[in-house]
Write a protein that holds these residues in place. Structure first.
Motif, PDB file in Angstrom:
ATOM      1  N   ARG A  89      -1.075   6.203  -0.406  1.00 26.73           N
ATOM      2  CA  ARG A  89      -1.426   4.890   0.021  1.00 26.73           C
ATOM      3  C   ARG A  89      -2.813   4.963   0.541  1.00 26.73           C
TER       4      ARG A  89
ATOM      5  N   MET B 260      -2.948   0.029  -0.182  1.00 21.73           N
ATOM      6  CA  MET B 260      -2.797  -0.041  -1.586  1.00 21.73           C
ATOM      7  C   MET B 260      -1.799   1.286  -1.973  1.00 21.73           C
TER       8      MET B 260
ATOM      9  N   GLY C 181      -2.292   1.143  -8.724  1.00 23.33           N
ATOM     10  CA  GLY C 181      -1.957   0.692  -7.490  1.00 23.33           C
ATOM     11  C   GLY C 181      -1.271  -0.446  -7.548  1.00 23.33           C
TER      12      GLY C 181
ATOM     13  N   GLN D  86      -0.484  -3.383  -4.099  1.00 25.73           N
ATOM     14  CA  GLN D  86      -0.799  -3.766  -2.753  1.00 25.73           C
ATOM     15  C   GLN D  86       0.588  -4.174  -2.093  1.00 25.73           C
TER      16      GLN D  86
END
Length: 125
Positions: A38, A93, A118, A120
């Motif tokens: 992340r 993300m 990715g 979110q």
């Protein structure tokens, strides 16, 4: 080149849950490790969890131990991250990554060769 596609992100309140998925265009067991990372704005990419796809050994960052669970579905060639008891500091993300390397530092981004785009995750207080 393998493709990794994440999904499942969204906005939740503190204490909520989300399950992230990472669909792989190839066989996930062809990789040695797969992982979730992340990255929050202005911060470095951080290893969240990883799994050795052959034996199922898992690794977690201290900040998510007991709250997050990484798993794999070989039939669906999909990696998951179950996230419970979410906190605002989990906002970032989230990326899926894979590697064929056999000796890695599981939380080091440069040890992974393929990345998804990715998804979110936003946790509000």
């Amino acid at each position: 080149q393998v493709q990794l596609v994440e999904s499942g992100g969204g906005s939740v309140q503190t204490g909520g849950s989300l399950r992230l998925s990472c669909a792989c265009s190839g066989r996930i067991r062809d990789f040695t490790f797969m992982a979730w990372f992340r990255q929050a704005p202005g911060k470095e990419r951080q290893g969240v969890a990883a799994i050795h796809t052959g034996v199922g050994v898992t690794y977690y960052a201290d900040s998510v131990k007991g709250r997050f669970t990484i798993s794999q579905d070989n039939a669906r060639n999909t990696l998951y991250l179950q996230m419970n008891s979410l906190k605002p500091e989990d906002t970032a993300m989230y990326y899926c990554a894979s590697t064929y390397s056999t000796v890695i530092a599981w939380s080091r981004p440069k040890d992974y060769s393929s990345w998804g785009q990715g998804t979110q995750v936003t946790v509000s207080s």
